[in-house]
Design a protein around this motif. Sequence first.
Motif, PDB file in Angstrom:
ATOM      1  N   VAL A   1      21.341  58.072  75.973  1.00 39.69           N
ATOM      2  CA  VAL A   1      20.003  57.573  76.317  1.00 39.69           C
ATOM      3  C   VAL A   1      19.337  58.512  77.335  1.00 39.69           C
ATOM      4  O   VAL A   1      18.155  58.832  77.221  1.00 39.69           O
TER       5      VAL A   1
ATOM      6  N   TYR B   1      19.909  61.686  77.582  1.00 37.67           N
ATOM      7  CA  TYR B   1      19.556  62.865  76.787  1.00 37.67           C
ATOM      8  C   TYR B   1      18.248  62.637  76.035  1.00 37.67           C
ATOM      9  O   TYR B   1      17.356  63.489  76.014  1.00 37.67           O
ATOM     10  N   LEU B   2      18.103  61.427  75.442  1.00 35.16           N
ATOM     11  CA  LEU B   2      16.895  61.139  74.679  1.00 35.16           C
ATOM     12  C   LEU B   2      15.662  61.055  75.568  1.00 35.16           C
ATOM     13  O   LEU B   2      14.564  61.433  75.162  1.00 35.16           O
ATOM     14  N   LEU B   3      15.846  60.543  76.784  1.00 35.40           N
ATOM     15  CA  LEU B   3      14.673  60.290  77.624  1.00 35.40           C
ATOM     16  C   LEU B   3      14.351  61.423  78.581  1.00 35.40           C
ATOM     17  O   LEU B   3      13.271  61.457  79.171  1.00 35.40           O
ATOM     18  N   LEU B   4      15.293  62.368  78.740  1.00 36.91           N
ATOM     19  CA  LEU B   4      15.072  63.456  79.706  1.00 36.91           C
ATOM     20  C   LEU B   4      13.760  64.215  79.463  1.00 36.91           C
ATOM     21  O   LEU B   4      12.960  64.365  80.394  1.00 36.91           O
ATOM     22  N   PRO B   5      13.497  64.673  78.208  1.00 36.55           N
ATOM     23  CA  PRO B   5      12.226  65.370  77.993  1.00 36.55           C
ATOM     24  C   PRO B   5      11.006  64.488  78.262  1.00 36.55           C
ATOM     25  O   PRO B   5       9.990  64.991  78.757  1.00 36.55           O
ATOM     26  N   VAL B   6      11.108  63.203  77.961  1.00 34.22           N
ATOM     27  CA  VAL B   6       9.979  62.296  78.237  1.00 34.22           C
ATOM     28  C   VAL B   6       9.745  62.239  79.743  1.00 34.22           C
ATOM     29  O   VAL B   6       8.605  62.317  80.217  1.00 34.22           O
TER      30      VAL B   6
ATOM     31  N   SER C   1       8.815  70.489  76.572  1.00 35.76           N
ATOM     32  CA  SER C   1       9.574  69.895  77.665  1.00 35.76           C
ATOM     33  C   SER C   1      11.045  70.316  77.579  1.00 35.76           C
ATOM     34  O   SER C   1      11.693  70.626  78.579  1.00 35.76           O
TER      35      SER C   1
ATOM     36  N   ILE D   1      13.596  72.345  80.176  1.00 35.78           N
ATOM     37  CA  ILE D   1      14.923  71.870  80.559  1.00 35.78           C
ATOM     38  C   ILE D   1      15.971  72.963  80.339  1.00 35.78           C
ATOM     39  O   ILE D   1      16.859  73.160  81.172  1.00 35.78           O
TER      40      ILE D   1
ATOM     41  N   TYR E   1      17.685  67.390  69.056  1.00 38.23           N
ATOM     42  CA  TYR E   1      17.002  66.439  69.926  1.00 38.23           C
ATOM     43  C   TYR E   1      15.868  65.729  69.181  1.00 38.23           C
ATOM     44  O   TYR E   1      15.765  64.507  69.198  1.00 38.23           O
TER      45      TYR E   1
END
Lengths: 284, 337
Positions: free
Chosen positions: A33, A35-40, B124, B128, B164
Amino acid sequence: MTTAESSSQPGALRRTVRRFDGSALYIFTALAVVYLLLPVFVIILFSFNDPAGKTNTTWQGFTLKYWMDPLGVPGIANAIFLSLVIAFISTIVATALGTLIALALVRYEFRLSGATNALIFIPMATPEIVLGASLLTMFVSIGGAPFFPLSAFTILIAHIMFNISYVVVTVRARLTGFPRHLEEAAMDLGANEWLTFWKVTFPLILPGIVAAGLLAFSLSIDDFVITNFTAGKTQTFPMFIYAKNRIGIPVQVNVIGTIIFLIAVGTVGVTTLARIRADARARS
Amino acid sequence: MGGWIKRHKWVVPYALLAPGMLWLIVFYLYPSIQMFIASFWSGTLETGFTFSLSNWTNYPDALSASSAQFIRSILYAAAATLLTFLIAYPLAYTIAFKGGRYKALLLFLVVAPFFTSFLLRTISWKLILSDNGIILGPLKAVGILPPEFRLLAEPIAVVSGITYNFLPFMTLPIYVAVEKIDHRLVEAAKDLYAGPWRPGGAIAGLLVGGVLGGVLGYIFEYPVPIWAASWAIAGAIIGWAFISESFTRVTFPLSLPGVFAGSLLTFIPAIGDYVNAEYLGNPTTSMIGNVIQNKFLVQNDYPAASALSFILLAGILIAVAIYARALGTENLTTGHG
């Protein structure tokens, strides 16, 4: 599993292993989770950044000034407006056309249903780049108005096209397992087919239609690949981001991205809560 | 009117279908045929294009000019599909079997990335992975990694971006399939003495891990033996600790329709993607999507670009047809088996 087993010495070891099994899955899920939300999170964080130059890529300092002026880049307001208009129109048209197809496929037996199913499914199995490329080839080979030069109109054609299949699949899922006896009851009570459809069938499949519409809207408003092939010089919001990426993305793009994220989260939150409430009411 | 419809009931489904199907025929089927015709064109946008069957050489020409990108696309998409599977399966399994009252919240978190723009997400991700970003920066500061180590512009960056971006496409179908499994079947298997699968799980994990690690190492252009060995060790540990007989005999076979659907939903967008390769890669990691996009939108080389698109389309449709034949089309179009 048994109590006799767990009280013995190897049972204790096995219990520890089992506990590790369980918690390992929870830890993995938590990491996934993140990992999924890090870019957001990064998108939202950098909407508060105060970059020194044109590129918003390293953290410089906190500021609210871009949130105060989210449309303060030339072209961004037009791009957002165009994206909204295209998403709105393509959703309405595709939802209407797709719902009719779904009704035909579930309710009627007809000779061409196999071919129809194939023509619904194949566009979804086609990579977006091929969908865009083939439309571009057709528009170029026609070479005249209203298809060429490319415009908001050609983007709209493309968005309606790729949305139809998704609407059919979503509405059909709702229609299969539909309580047909309710319709029969309405007919027995003297309602004609038209009245039965609007008073019984439509309200029951409406959640499916709304879900399909929301899906179509979100697919349209975020589409980049197909739009890139059918837009020409017209800029939707994703096209605006793509064009700006060469020279540096303005912070306002992150602000708008965050706002879109919050609206989508809010919409899903509200509809989920409403569904939970309705379920609770139905149960009580 | 009503009487006429009653006497000619067969027209009703066709009347319902007509507008939508007409749209798909005119704006999907016909453009695909047009693209096939364009692949036999010669000429330029300025002078105009002419059709001739003798231009079939567009196909071998385009293929030989971009065979490297074609092969890379297949490898990258396969690697990304494999990685999404490895992440999505335990994730979907945990949500479905152990999510409890947090199920809806966890599913929501899985799809939450889709509420932000695809391009912004990829940009984004680039921040990272960047050389001194939030992952590599701290690791370099404490000396775990040498200062010249980088991920960005390497094959692994492109594959990780694709992984991703399409992870929810893999997670949701697997979730749906696992969620439907009747718990009593798993209980029954346990009652019939299905226990931990040892040492079979460890040996299977060792072999599968070794092969997958080796393949991924090759695709990422990293030392293959090191990757194969470390994945084999990880696979053996996971196989020993986590794989039970009730999983290999009951849960996993019953979840396979979800795995197949998820693989398709991930592989198809992955193989045609050009955004991840453009943003996260370098010219030596470009995929077939980059070539097609460049030929169509920059060079205006419609014949070669059409030939490449058509090869991509035909390849995928053949693969999907084989897939559908093996599983039944209903599985694929309705999403439930």
